[in-house]
Design an enzyme around this catalytic site. Structure first.
Site, short mmCIF file in Angstrom:
data_model
loop_
_atom_site.label_atom_id
_atom_site.label_comp_id
_atom_site.label_asym_id
_atom_site.label_seq_id
_atom_site.Cartn_x
_atom_site.Cartn_y
_atom_site.Cartn_z
N CYS A 8 -21.37 12.09 -16.32
CA CYS A 8 -20.14 11.49 -16.84
C CYS A 8 -20.31 10.00 -17.11
O CYS A 8 -21.19 9.34 -16.55
CB CYS A 8 -19.00 11.72 -15.85
SG CYS A 8 -17.37 11.62 -16.63
N ASP A 130 -12.87 15.20 -5.82
CA ASP A 130 -13.48 13.87 -5.90
C ASP A 130 -12.90 12.98 -4.82
O ASP A 130 -11.88 13.29 -4.20
CB ASP A 130 -13.18 13.27 -7.30
CG ASP A 130 -14.10 12.13 -7.67
OD1 ASP A 130 -14.96 11.74 -6.85
OD2 ASP A 130 -13.97 11.61 -8.79
#
Length: 207
Positions: A8, A130
Site C-alpha cells: 500500500c 489494523d
C-alpha cells in the site's frame, strides 16, 4: 503458509516499477489528503497505466462521499474500494448500490475484543484489521487468539500494521490472515524501498 499480499501507499513511478518486478496480488493508492502517501486521481490513473495488469489496485478512502468513490472506480484507477474511516453499514450499502460488482473492504482499528466483534459482523466483502492510520505499529495480535465466549474471531481477514520480513512468517503461522497489507514495512525514510520489498514478499509467500 502462502497468503495474498498487498503493498500500500504507491505514489511514484519507481514504486510501480518495484510492483511490476515483485508482483504482489494488490497495490494500494491512498486518497486521504492528510497522508504523506496521498495521490490525486490523475496521479493514480497514470500509475495504474504503468502497472502490470496482473496486479489489482485498491483505493483507500477515509470518510469519502460514496459518489466520489464511484468516480474513482469509474476512472479505471482502482478495482477495489477500501474504507479506512468511520464508515457505517449504511455507507457500505450505499457504495454497493453505486458499485454492485466492486469489492468493498472495511478497515477496523483494533484495540479490544469489541473491535473484533464489530469487524466480524461487517457486511463488507473483506475486512482489514489494523492498529491505526499508517502508524507502522502492530496491534495486540493475541486478541485474535482469545477464545472467551462470543469473542473468538473466525472470519477471514487482512492483517495490517507493523509487518516486516522478520515478523511476517510468525504472524502468518500463528494467526492465519488471508492477506497481509504492508506499507511502512517496505519503506526507508517514508519511500518504498526495493531491498525491503524483495524480502517482505518472499517472507509472506513462505519462500
Amino acid at each position: 503458509m502462502s497468503v495474498q499480499i498487498k503493498i500500500c501507499g504507491i505514489r511514484r513511478p519507481r514504486d510501480v516499477d518495484y510492483i511490476n518486478e515483485y508482483l504482489p496480488d494488490y497495490a494500494g493508492f491512498i486518497f486521504w489528503e492528510k497522508s504523506f502517501r496521498y495521490v490525486t486521481l490523475q496521479e493514480a490513473c497514470e500509475l495504474r497505466e504503468r502497472m502490470d495488469a496482473r496486479v489489482s489496485t485498491v483505493g483507500v478512502f477515509v470518510n469519502e462521499a460514496p459518489e466520489r468513490i464511484a468516480e474513482y472506480v469509474h476512472s479505471g484507477a482502482i478495482q477495489v474500494v477500501q474504507l479506512h474511516g468511520q464508515e457505517t453499514e449504511d455507507d457500505i450499502s450505499t457504495i454497493r448500490g453505486l458499485l454492485p460488482r466492486v469489492p468493498i473492504w472495511k478497515a477496523f482499528k483494533v484495540r479490544s475484543v469489541d473491535d473484533l466483534q464489530k469487524a466480524q459482523l461487517s457486511t463488507a466483502d473483506r475486512i482489514l484489521l489494523d492498529n491505526g492510520y499508517g502508524t507502522g505499529q502492530c496491534f495486540d495480535h493475541s486478541l485474535l487468539a482469545r477464545k472467551s465466549p462470543g469473542a473468538y474471531f473466525t472470519r477471514p481477514y487482512i492483517l495490517a500494521g507493523g509487518l516486516t520480513p522478520e515478523n511476517i512468517p510468525e504472524v502468518i503461522t500463528k494467526y492465519h490472515p488471508s492477506m497481509v497489507d504492508i506499507s511502512s514495512g517496505v519503506e526507508t525514510d517514508k519511500y518504498k524501498a526495493p531491498d525491503k520489498i524483495c524480502k517482505d514478499i518472499p517472507a509472506a509467500r513462505g519462500k
